[in-house]
Design a protein around this motif. Structure first.
Motif, PDB file in Angstrom:
ATOM      1  N   PHE A 185       0.885  -1.160   0.000  1.00 27.53           N
ATOM      2  CA  PHE A 185       0.000   0.000   0.000  1.00 27.53           C
ATOM      3  C   PHE A 185       0.921   1.208   0.000  1.00 27.53           C
ATOM      4  O   PHE A 185       1.744   1.347   0.909  1.00 27.53           O
ATOM      5  N   SER A 205       2.578   3.013   3.022  1.00 27.43           N
ATOM      6  CA  SER A 205       3.051   2.182   4.124  1.00 27.43           C
ATOM      7  C   SER A 205       4.552   2.365   4.364  1.00 27.43           C
ATOM      8  O   SER A 205       5.360   2.126   3.465  1.00 27.43           O
ATOM      9  N   GLU A 237      -2.410  -2.706  -2.821  1.00 27.06           N
ATOM     10  CA  GLU A 237      -3.500  -3.374  -2.110  1.00 27.06           C
ATOM     11  C   GLU A 237      -4.445  -2.350  -1.493  1.00 27.06           C
ATOM     12  O   GLU A 237      -4.027  -1.292  -1.050  1.00 27.06           O
ATOM     13  N   LEU A 261      -6.403  -1.851   1.654  1.00 21.88           N
ATOM     14  CA  LEU A 261      -6.360  -2.413   2.996  1.00 21.88           C
ATOM     15  C   LEU A 261      -7.742  -2.636   3.603  1.00 21.88           C
ATOM     16  O   LEU A 261      -7.885  -3.374   4.576  1.00 21.88           O
ATOM     17  N   TRP A 262      -8.767  -2.024   3.028  1.00 21.94           N
ATOM     18  CA  TRP A 262     -10.121  -2.175   3.536  1.00 21.94           C
ATOM     19  C   TRP A 262     -10.878  -3.284   2.807  1.00 21.94           C
ATOM     20  O   TRP A 262     -11.920  -3.721   3.268  1.00 21.94           O
ATOM     21  N   LYS A 274      -9.247  -6.528   1.214  1.00 17.65           N
ATOM     22  CA  LYS A 274      -8.028  -7.274   0.888  1.00 17.65           C
ATOM     23  C   LYS A 274      -8.273  -8.257  -0.259  1.00 17.65           C
ATOM     24  O   LYS A 274      -9.286  -8.951  -0.290  1.00 17.65           O
ATOM     25  N   LYS A 308      -1.707  -9.086   6.060  1.00 15.19           N
ATOM     26  CA  LYS A 308      -1.360  -7.682   5.932  1.00 15.19           C
ATOM     27  C   LYS A 308      -0.175  -7.504   4.992  1.00 15.19           C
ATOM     28  O   LYS A 308       0.507  -8.460   4.636  1.00 15.19           O
TER      29      LYS A 308
END
Length: 110
Positions: free
Chosen positions: A10, A13, A35, A37-38, A40, A53
């Motif tokens: 992401f 990150s 990606e 993150l909400w 996946k 993650k």
């Protein structure tokens, strides 16, 4: 056969940034997959079934997760390209201390 490298990440990150910097320093080509993150992706869930993650570094179909572990992996696999750590054990320990400090105190991982 060339190495197949994929980085699931992401963009903001700081953990993924570590890997992007290391891969650039070593001159390693890789495919970047951003990606959400909400929501996946099935690929992320498959490649990191334990923590689910980012970042996940996939090398020839095998996944390495946790950014510091993935950094050590890239340094060991491509040890002939721009070492990430110096050869002096004390300086290596200092670098690892500061990486751990940032993880625990600056980024607030817990």
């Amino acid at each position: 056969m060339a190495d197949e490298m994929v980085l699931l990440d992401f963009w903001p990150s700081p953990f993924g940034m570590r890997l992007r910097i290391a891969l650039a320093e070593k001159g390693i080509d890789y495919e970047y997959k951003d990606e959400d993150l909400w929501s996946k992706s099935p690929l992320l869930l498959q490649m990191n079934p334990v923590h689910k993650k980012i970042p996940v570094l996939t090398h020839n179909g095998k996944s390495v997760y946790e950014s510091l572990i993935a950094l050590q992996y890239t340094d060991e696999v491509w040890n002939d390209k721009a070492p990430l750590l110096l050869s002096d054990p004390y300086l290596i320990a200092q670098a690892r201390f500061w990486a751990d400090f940032v993880n625990k105190k600056v980024i607030f991982t817990h």
